[in-house]
Design a protein around this motif. Structure first.
Motif, PDB file in Angstrom:
ATOM      1  N   LEU A  94       0.851  -1.185   0.000  1.00 31.81           N
ATOM      2  CA  LEU A  94       0.000   0.000   0.000  1.00 31.81           C
ATOM      3  C   LEU A  94       0.892   1.242   0.000  1.00 31.81           C
ATOM      4  O   LEU A  94       1.665   1.462   0.936  1.00 31.81           O
ATOM      5  CB  LEU A  94      -0.914  -0.011   1.229  1.00 31.81           C
ATOM      6  CG  LEU A  94      -1.710  -1.310   1.436  1.00 31.81           C
ATOM      7  CD1 LEU A  94      -2.551  -1.227   2.703  1.00 31.81           C
ATOM      8  CD2 LEU A  94      -2.575  -1.619   0.218  1.00 31.81           C
ATOM      9  N   HIS A  95       0.776   2.044  -1.048  1.00 31.23           N
ATOM     10  CA  HIS A  95       1.675   3.185  -1.197  1.00 31.23           C
ATOM     11  C   HIS A  95       1.261   4.351  -0.299  1.00 31.23           C
ATOM     12  O   HIS A  95       0.100   4.480   0.116  1.00 31.23           O
ATOM     13  CB  HIS A  95       1.711   3.643  -2.659  1.00 31.23           C
ATOM     14  CG  HIS A  95       0.455   4.318  -3.127  1.00 31.23           C
ATOM     15  ND1 HIS A  95       0.194   5.646  -2.905  1.00 31.23           N
ATOM     16  CD2 HIS A  95      -0.615   3.840  -3.810  1.00 31.23           C
ATOM     17  CE1 HIS A  95      -0.973   5.974  -3.421  1.00 31.23           C
ATOM     18  NE2 HIS A  95      -1.495   4.888  -3.984  1.00 31.23           N
ATOM     19  N   GLY A  96       2.241   5.207  -0.016  1.00 25.61           N
ATOM     20  CA  GLY A  96       1.989   6.396   0.787  1.00 25.61           C
ATOM     21  C   GLY A  96       1.581   7.586  -0.060  1.00 25.61           C
ATOM     22  O   GLY A  96       1.319   7.476  -1.252  1.00 25.61           O
ATOM     23  N   SER A 163       4.546   5.176   4.906  1.00 23.87           N
ATOM     24  CA  SER A 163       3.872   6.393   5.356  1.00 23.87           C
ATOM     25  C   SER A 163       2.390   6.129   5.596  1.00 23.87           C
ATOM     26  O   SER A 163       2.035   5.271   6.405  1.00 23.87           O
ATOM     27  CB  SER A 163       4.103   7.500   4.324  1.00 23.87           C
ATOM     28  OG  SER A 163       3.753   8.766   4.855  1.00 23.87           O
ATOM     29  N   ALA A 164       1.499   6.840   4.887  1.00 29.90           N
ATOM     30  CA  ALA A 164       0.071   6.573   5.043  1.00 29.90           C
ATOM     31  C   ALA A 164      -0.236   5.122   4.702  1.00 29.90           C
ATOM     32  O   ALA A 164      -1.078   4.476   5.355  1.00 29.90           O
ATOM     33  CB  ALA A 164      -0.735   7.514   4.155  1.00 29.90           C
ATOM     34  N   GLY A 165       0.431   4.574   3.698  1.00 28.50           N
ATOM     35  CA  GLY A 165       0.221   3.175   3.348  1.00 28.50           C
ATOM     36  C   GLY A 165       0.619   2.225   4.461  1.00 28.50           C
ATOM     37  O   GLY A 165       0.027   1.158   4.624  1.00 28.50           O
ATOM     38  N   ILE A 253      12.268   3.286  10.420  1.00 22.83           N
ATOM     39  CA  ILE A 253      11.993   4.709  10.608  1.00 22.83           C
ATOM     40  C   ILE A 253      13.326   5.448  10.766  1.00 22.83           C
ATOM     41  O   ILE A 253      14.286   4.895  11.301  1.00 22.83           O
ATOM     42  CB  ILE A 253      11.095   4.941  11.846  1.00 22.83           C
ATOM     43  CG1 ILE A 253      10.626   6.389  11.954  1.00 22.83           C
ATOM     44  CG2 ILE A 253      11.773   4.479  13.105  1.00 22.83           C
ATOM     45  CD1 ILE A 253       9.468   6.742  11.080  1.00 22.83           C
ATOM     46  N   GLY A 254      13.390   6.677  10.268  1.00 18.13           N
ATOM     47  CA  GLY A 254      14.567   7.505  10.455  1.00 18.13           C
ATOM     48  C   GLY A 254      14.417   8.377  11.697  1.00 18.13           C
ATOM     49  O   GLY A 254      13.303   8.700  12.113  1.00 18.13           O
ATOM     50  N   VAL A 288      10.530   7.922   4.862  1.00 14.22           N
ATOM     51  CA  VAL A 288      10.530   6.884   3.831  1.00 14.22           C
ATOM     52  C   VAL A 288      11.871   6.842   3.084  1.00 14.22           C
ATOM     53  O   VAL A 288      11.936   6.759   1.860  1.00 14.22           O
ATOM     54  CB  VAL A 288       9.358   7.048   2.835  1.00 14.22           C
ATOM     55  CG1 VAL A 288       9.151   5.750   2.046  1.00 14.22           C
ATOM     56  CG2 VAL A 288       8.042   7.360   3.546  1.00 14.22           C
ATOM     57  N   PHE A 289      12.948   6.862   3.840  1.00 15.71           N
ATOM     58  CA  PHE A 289      14.285   6.794   3.249  1.00 15.71           C
ATOM     59  C   PHE A 289      14.477   5.525   2.439  1.00 15.71           C
ATOM     60  O   PHE A 289      15.276   5.489   1.502  1.00 15.71           O
ATOM     61  CB  PHE A 289      15.360   6.877   4.345  1.00 15.71           C
ATOM     62  CG  PHE A 289      15.412   5.666   5.234  1.00 15.71           C
ATOM     63  CD1 PHE A 289      16.215   4.584   4.928  1.00 15.71           C
ATOM     64  CD2 PHE A 289      14.628   5.598   6.385  1.00 15.71           C
ATOM     65  CE1 PHE A 289      16.245   3.454   5.743  1.00 15.71           C
ATOM     66  CE2 PHE A 289      14.653   4.491   7.209  1.00 15.71           C
ATOM     67  CZ  PHE A 289      15.468   3.416   6.893  1.00 15.71           C
ATOM     68  N   ILE A 290      13.726   4.482   2.778  1.00 19.73           N
ATOM     69  CA  ILE A 290      13.900   3.209   2.083  1.00 19.73           C
ATOM     70  C   ILE A 290      13.529   3.318   0.608  1.00 19.73           C
ATOM     71  O   ILE A 290      13.975   2.531  -0.221  1.00 19.73           O
ATOM     72  CB  ILE A 290      13.076   2.102   2.775  1.00 19.73           C
ATOM     73  CG1 ILE A 290      13.542   0.711   2.315  1.00 19.73           C
ATOM     74  CG2 ILE A 290      11.580   2.287   2.545  1.00 19.73           C
ATOM     75  CD1 ILE A 290      12.948  -0.430   3.119  1.00 19.73           C
ATOM     76  N   ALA A 291      12.718   4.349   0.245  1.00 19.04           N
ATOM     77  CA  ALA A 291      12.364   4.536  -1.162  1.00 19.04           C
ATOM     78  C   ALA A 291      13.511   5.120  -1.973  1.00 19.04           C
ATOM     79  O   ALA A 291      13.466   5.102  -3.207  1.00 19.04           O
ATOM     80  CB  ALA A 291      11.130   5.434  -1.291  1.00 19.04           C
ATOM     81  N   GLY A 292      14.533   5.635  -1.311  1.00 21.37           N
ATOM     82  CA  GLY A 292      15.762   6.026  -2.004  1.00 21.37           C
ATOM     83  C   GLY A 292      16.604   4.782  -2.190  1.00 21.37           C
ATOM     84  O   GLY A 292      17.586   4.561  -1.472  1.00 21.37           O
TER      85      GLY A 292
END
Length: 313
Positions: A94-96, A163-165, A253-254, A288-292
């Motif tokens: 589920l995307h943010g 995030s929201a997801g 989480i960062g 959402v650092f993991i998306a980098g």
């Protein structure tokens, strides 16, 4: 000669140089400013709604097959690695986007990385965003989708989101349990938004170093998503729900993310309920650092997740 055991993967003790550079770039961007003002948040929401969901980038299409289908009236992408001979594991993602913004290219890159690195088939529903959709509608449709994946594959899927997801994924896991339906195999939460009220007194100090998030715009978006539900209703703020009898959960989480205090609070509450929760905090990491996906921290987080999910097999 016996090979030495591999060293366990652990989060870093300080930000990587790449993390510091991206952090500085984000601070100069306009995301935090837009979320600092409700009118600006609304203006950005309308602009993003008009643009629509991002198409999967070329790199994602090169490494994965993407099959579009529909379930409960929602467009659904099924993303699977092209280069695998093994049986893939289902993962519902589920995307943010604060419940108001559509999927973006960074989401697709993360989804592709999860698929190719783990031989996972990732199902990505484009759930209806606020103010056109809300938590009630989403949870009803996603419950049906989760059950359809399980019926089609014959195994419990992993479930996760950013995030929201991530908040929505936890709310969905709680809903499945409350309805006595089979739940997910594992819950993976990337910088999850667990309380739309954002009233934790430990948030303001983190807000000063968070380069992208701000409370006013997020609260506005959260209330749109609640659509009349109380802000502490677990359907929109799963932090306030019952955390017992859930599957194993992994949270990333960062320390420069305003959702950090609520992630810590959730971890304490869930563990006290007997749920297996692993919280991984990454120093200096942003939301959402993991998306980098090319960041060293992102690669470490994905390896940790792989190890955790494999341990449930």
């Amino acid at each position: 000669m016996t090979a030495s055991p591999a060293k366990p993967t652990v989060p870093p003790t300080k930000p990587s140089p790449a993390m510091r550079v991206v952090h500085a770039v984000l601070r100069r961007g306009g995301v935090k400013r837009a979320l600092s003002d409700v009118d600006l948040t609304e203006r950005e929401r309308r602009r993003n709604e008009a643009a629509g969901p991002a198409e999967p980038p070329r790199s994602v299409r090169a490494s994965c097959t993407i099959r579009w289908t529909a379930n409960e009236g929602l467009p659904v992408a099924v993303v699977a690695p092209k280069r695998t001979t093994s049986v893939t594991t289902p993962f519902l993602y589920l995307h943010g986007g604060a419940y108001i913004n559509p999927i973006i290219a960074h989401h697709w890159r993360l989804i592709a990385a999860l698929a190719t690195e783990n031989a996972w088939t990732v199902t990505v529903p484009l759930y209806t965003l606020a103010p056109h959709g809300d938590a009630t509608d989403a949870l009803t449709r996603l419950t049906a989708l989760h059950q359809a994946i399980r019926q089609e594959t014959g195994v419990a899927p992993a479930l996760g989101g950013d995030s929201a997801g991530g908040g929505l994924a936890l709310a969905l896991a709680q809903r499945l349990r409350d309805q006595a339906l089979p739940g997910p195999r594992h819950l993976a939460l990337f910088s999850p938004w667990l309380d739309i009220g954002l009233e934790n007194p430990d948030i303001p100090p983190v807000d000063r170093v968070d380069p992208t998030l701000a409370v006013p715009g997020l609260r506005h978006a959260g209330l749109l998503w609640a659509n009349g539900r109380h802000p502490k209703d677990p359907a929109v703020s799963p932090l306030h729900g019952d955390h017992a009898d859930l599957c194993p959960i992994t949270v990333f989480i960062g320390t420069h993310d305003i959702f950090l205090p609520d992630c810590r609070k959730f971890t304490v509450k869930a563990k006290s309920s007997g749920t297996d929760v692993a919280l991984y905090e990454f120093p200096g990491a942003f939301h959402v650092f993991i998306a980098g996906t090319v960041l060293p921290e992102s690669r470490i987080a994905r390896r940790l997740l792989t190890q955790r999910v494999a341990g449930d097999g």
